[in-house]
Design a protein around this motif. Structure first.
Motif, PDB file in Angstrom:
ATOM      1  N   ILE A 166      18.471  21.013 149.169  1.00 60.00           N
ATOM      2  CA  ILE A 166      19.365  19.984 148.324  1.00 60.00           C
ATOM      3  C   ILE A 166      18.953  18.448 148.651  1.00 60.00           C
ATOM      4  CG2 ILE A 166      21.842  19.260 148.263  1.00 60.00           C
ATOM      5  CD1 ILE A 166      22.499  21.975 149.186  1.00 60.00           C
ATOM      6  N   ILE A 167      18.724  18.138 149.721  1.00 59.86           N
ATOM      7  CA  ILE A 167      18.036  17.017 150.213  1.00 59.86           C
ATOM      8  C   ILE A 167      16.961  16.598 149.304  1.00 59.86           C
ATOM      9  CG2 ILE A 167      17.452  15.359 151.880  1.00 59.86           C
ATOM     10  CD1 ILE A 167      19.364  16.540 153.729  1.00 59.86           C
ATOM     11  N   GLY A 168      15.907  17.509 149.402  1.00 53.96           N
ATOM     12  CA  GLY A 168      14.742  17.529 148.698  1.00 53.96           C
ATOM     13  C   GLY A 168      14.965  16.926 147.120  1.00 53.96           C
ATOM     14  N   ASP A 169      15.758  18.159 146.625  1.00 49.55           N
ATOM     15  CA  ASP A 169      16.125  17.982 145.088  1.00 49.55           C
ATOM     16  C   ASP A 169      16.574  16.681 144.985  1.00 49.55           C
ATOM     17  OD1 ASP A 169      14.873  20.438 144.546  1.00 49.55           O
ATOM     18  OD2 ASP A 169      16.744  21.459 144.632  1.00 49.55           O
ATOM     19  N   ASP A 170      17.520  16.176 145.615  1.00 50.01           N
ATOM     20  CA  ASP A 170      18.240  14.584 145.216  1.00 50.01           C
ATOM     21  C   ASP A 170      17.203  13.865 145.482  1.00 50.01           C
ATOM     22  OD1 ASP A 170      20.708  13.386 144.921  1.00 50.01           O
ATOM     23  OD2 ASP A 170      20.555  12.864 146.974  1.00 50.01           O
ATOM     24  N   LEU A 171      16.428  13.517 146.360  1.00 49.70           N
ATOM     25  CA  LEU A 171      15.189  12.579 146.870  1.00 49.70           C
ATOM     26  C   LEU A 171      14.398  12.496 145.583  1.00 49.70           C
ATOM     27  CD1 LEU A 171      14.440  12.664 150.655  1.00 49.70           C
ATOM     28  CD2 LEU A 171      15.660  11.111 149.338  1.00 49.70           C
ATOM     29  N   LEU A 172      13.969  13.794 145.140  1.00 48.28           N
ATOM     30  CA  LEU A 172      13.248  13.694 144.057  1.00 48.28           C
ATOM     31  C   LEU A 172      13.643  13.430 142.700  1.00 48.28           C
ATOM     32  CD1 LEU A 172      10.521  16.842 144.740  1.00 48.28           C
ATOM     33  CD2 LEU A 172      10.365  14.258 144.907  1.00 48.28           C
ATOM     34  N   ARG A 173      15.106  13.873 142.483  1.00 46.86           N
ATOM     35  CA  ARG A 173      15.664  13.292 141.021  1.00 46.86           C
ATOM     36  C   ARG A 173      16.030  11.979 140.884  1.00 46.86           C
ATOM     37  NH1 ARG A 173      19.108  18.619 140.838  1.00 46.86           N
ATOM     38  NH2 ARG A 173      17.272  20.132 140.107  1.00 46.86           N
ATOM     39  N   ASN A 174      16.970  11.520 142.175  1.00 50.73           N
ATOM     40  CA  ASN A 174      17.643  10.181 142.137  1.00 50.73           C
ATOM     41  C   ASN A 174      16.988   9.167 143.080  1.00 50.73           C
ATOM     42  OD1 ASN A 174      19.419  11.756 140.532  1.00 50.73           O
ATOM     43  ND2 ASN A 174      20.614  12.413 142.148  1.00 50.73           N
ATOM     44  N   ALA A 175      16.157   9.307 143.856  1.00 51.84           N
ATOM     45  CA  ALA A 175      15.748   8.338 144.840  1.00 51.84           C
ATOM     46  C   ALA A 175      14.093   8.243 144.975  1.00 51.84           C
ATOM     47  CB  ALA A 175      16.142   8.382 146.278  1.00 51.84           C
ATOM     48  N   LYS A 176      13.461   8.206 143.878  1.00 51.17           N
ATOM     49  CA  LYS A 176      12.119   8.220 143.810  1.00 51.17           C
ATOM     50  C   LYS A 176      11.356   6.797 144.323  1.00 51.17           C
ATOM     51  CE  LYS A 176      11.624  11.370 139.841  1.00 51.17           C
ATOM     52  NZ  LYS A 176      11.200  11.587 138.492  1.00 51.17           N
ATOM     53  N   LEU A 177      12.083   5.838 143.906  1.00 51.65           N
ATOM     54  CA  LEU A 177      11.657   4.391 144.492  1.00 51.65           C
ATOM     55  C   LEU A 177      11.633   4.360 145.986  1.00 51.65           C
ATOM     56  CD1 LEU A 177      10.377   1.553 143.643  1.00 51.65           C
ATOM     57  CD2 LEU A 177      12.798   0.818 143.347  1.00 51.65           C
ATOM     58  N   PRO A 178      13.015   4.529 146.619  1.00 51.87           N
ATOM     59  CA  PRO A 178      12.934   4.651 148.074  1.00 51.87           C
ATOM     60  C   PRO A 178      12.089   5.629 148.673  1.00 51.87           C
ATOM     61  CG  PRO A 178      15.158   4.451 146.778  1.00 51.87           C
ATOM     62  CD  PRO A 178      14.312   4.926 146.019  1.00 51.87           C
ATOM     63  N   LEU A 179      11.775   6.548 148.036  1.00 52.13           N
ATOM     64  CA  LEU A 179      10.897   7.599 148.747  1.00 52.13           C
ATOM     65  C   LEU A 179       9.514   6.907 148.761  1.00 52.13           C
ATOM     66  CD1 LEU A 179      10.544  10.324 149.887  1.00 52.13           C
ATOM     67  CD2 LEU A 179      10.275  11.364 147.663  1.00 52.13           C
ATOM     68  N   LEU A 180       9.055   6.515 147.629  1.00 52.41           N
ATOM     69  CA  LEU A 180       7.924   5.715 147.470  1.00 52.41           C
ATOM     70  C   LEU A 180       7.677   4.724 148.398  1.00 52.41           C
ATOM     71  CD1 LEU A 180       4.982   5.482 145.990  1.00 52.41           C
ATOM     72  CD2 LEU A 180       6.447   4.044 144.426  1.00 52.41           C
ATOM     73  N   LEU A 181       8.656   3.791 148.518  1.00 52.48           N
ATOM     74  CA  LEU A 181       8.792   2.803 149.610  1.00 52.48           C
ATOM     75  C   LEU A 181       8.442   3.391 150.878  1.00 52.48           C
ATOM     76  CD1 LEU A 181      11.113   0.248 147.837  1.00 52.48           C
ATOM     77  CD2 LEU A 181       8.748   0.045 147.751  1.00 52.48           C
ATOM     78  N   THR A 182       8.967   4.206 151.200  1.00 59.30           N
ATOM     79  CA  THR A 182       9.025   4.976 152.546  1.00 59.30           C
ATOM     80  C   THR A 182       7.914   5.214 152.955  1.00 59.30           C
ATOM     81  OG1 THR A 182      11.510   5.470 152.572  1.00 59.30           O
ATOM     82  CG2 THR A 182      10.200   6.656 154.132  1.00 59.30           C
ATOM     83  N   VAL A 183       7.090   5.866 152.226  1.00 55.60           N
ATOM     84  CA  VAL A 183       5.626   6.341 152.274  1.00 55.60           C
ATOM     85  C   VAL A 183       4.794   5.289 152.319  1.00 55.60           C
ATOM     86  CG1 VAL A 183       3.842   7.680 151.069  1.00 55.60           C
ATOM     87  CG2 VAL A 183       6.083   8.734 151.152  1.00 55.60           C
ATOM     88  N   LEU A 184       5.029   4.210 151.503  1.00 58.43           N
ATOM     89  CA  LEU A 184       3.951   2.906 151.700  1.00 58.43           C
ATOM     90  C   LEU A 184       4.311   2.513 152.955  1.00 58.43           C
ATOM     91  CD1 LEU A 184       4.418   1.425 148.056  1.00 58.43           C
ATOM     92  CD2 LEU A 184       2.414   2.688 149.110  1.00 58.43           C
ATOM     93  N   VAL A 185       5.673   2.239 153.534  1.00 56.61           N
ATOM     94  CA  VAL A 185       5.724   1.724 154.788  1.00 56.61           C
ATOM     95  C   VAL A 185       5.165   2.610 155.813  1.00 56.61           C
ATOM     96  CG1 VAL A 185       7.694   1.243 156.718  1.00 56.61           C
ATOM     97  CG2 VAL A 185       7.887   0.502 154.017  1.00 56.61           C
ATOM     98  N   LEU A 186       5.247   3.632 155.608  1.00 55.03           N
ATOM     99  CA  LEU A 186       4.677   4.612 156.974  1.00 55.03           C
ATOM    100  C   LEU A 186       3.145   4.371 156.900  1.00 55.03           C
ATOM    101  CD1 LEU A 186       6.621   7.845 156.595  1.00 55.03           C
ATOM    102  CD2 LEU A 186       6.698   6.086 158.432  1.00 55.03           C
ATOM    103  N   VAL A 187       2.577   4.388 155.635  1.00 57.59           N
ATOM    104  CA  VAL A 187       1.005   4.402 155.433  1.00 57.59           C
ATOM    105  C   VAL A 187       0.641   2.845 156.013  1.00 57.59           C
ATOM    106  CG1 VAL A 187      -0.797   4.006 153.742  1.00 57.59           C
ATOM    107  CG2 VAL A 187       0.704   5.840 153.488  1.00 57.59           C
ATOM    108  N   SER A 188       1.246   1.843 155.648  1.00 56.72           N
ATOM    109  CA  SER A 188       1.175   0.418 156.252  1.00 56.72           C
ATOM    110  C   SER A 188       1.223   0.429 157.959  1.00 56.72           C
ATOM    111  CB  SER A 188       2.130  -0.542 155.639  1.00 56.72           C
ATOM    112  OG  SER A 188       2.105  -1.496 155.910  1.00 56.72           O
ATOM    113  N   ALA A 189       1.989   0.998 158.239  1.00 57.35           N
ATOM    114  CA  ALA A 189       2.337   1.095 159.537  1.00 57.35           C
ATOM    115  C   ALA A 189       1.284   1.775 160.538  1.00 57.35           C
ATOM    116  CB  ALA A 189       3.573   1.795 160.178  1.00 57.35           C
ATOM    117  N   ILE A 190       0.732   2.669 159.843  1.00 56.64           N
ATOM    118  CA  ILE A 190      -0.495   3.363 160.368  1.00 56.64           C
ATOM    119  C   ILE A 190      -1.744   2.663 160.139  1.00 56.64           C
ATOM    120  CG2 ILE A 190      -2.046   5.704 160.126  1.00 56.64           C
ATOM    121  CD1 ILE A 190       0.339   7.120 159.221  1.00 56.64           C
ATOM    122  N   ALA A 191      -1.959   1.994 159.259  1.00 56.92           N
ATOM    123  CA  ALA A 191      -3.028   1.108 159.034  1.00 56.92           C
ATOM    124  C   ALA A 191      -3.036  -0.124 159.784  1.00 56.92           C
ATOM    125  CB  ALA A 191      -2.970   0.490 157.522  1.00 56.92           C
ATOM    126  N   VAL A 192      -1.867  -0.610 160.171  1.00 61.48           N
ATOM    127  CA  VAL A 192      -1.618  -1.717 161.376  1.00 61.48           C
ATOM    128  C   VAL A 192      -2.034  -1.025 162.657  1.00 61.48           C
ATOM    129  CG1 VAL A 192      -0.163  -3.073 162.461  1.00 61.48           C
ATOM    130  CG2 VAL A 192      -0.073  -3.053 160.191  1.00 61.48           C
TER     131      VAL A 192
END
Length: 106
Positions: A12-38
């Protein structure tokens, strides 16, 4: 209508994130990638700093050795200069070891 279907909370959480929260999910992934790069960048910087310090120590050791070799060369050159002056100005000659024993025995 009441449905007896059961859905797992994670789906249910996964479906909700993919349908309604694409931008926050993308930003979260970008923040994690940025943290690993740092983290990787700072680790690489520390490795390079340690390597630089090692190279500086090695350079200093080589400079000390170079100065010692120059001093040794100068010291040896002084002996050669003195020997040359003794030969030229005072007509002194180098004594061979067998001649030295003859001189001592007389």
């Amino acid at each position: 209508m009441i449905s007896n279907e059961r859905h797992s909370l994670s789906s249910i959480i996964g479906d909700d994130l993919l349908r309604n929260a694409k931008l926050p999910l993308l930003l979260t992934v970008l923040v994690l990638v940025s943290a690993i790069a740092v983290v990787l960048s700072s680790h690489r910087t520390r490795l390079l700093t340690a390597e630089r310090e090692q190279l500086i120590l090695e350079r200093e050791a080589l400079e000390i050795e170079w100065r010692n070799l120059i001093l040794e060369e100068n010291a040896l050159a002084d002996h050669s200069r003195i020997e040359r002056l003794a030969n030229e100005k005072l007509q002194m000659q180098h004594v061979a070891p067998e001649q030295e024993q003859i001189v001592i025995q007389k």
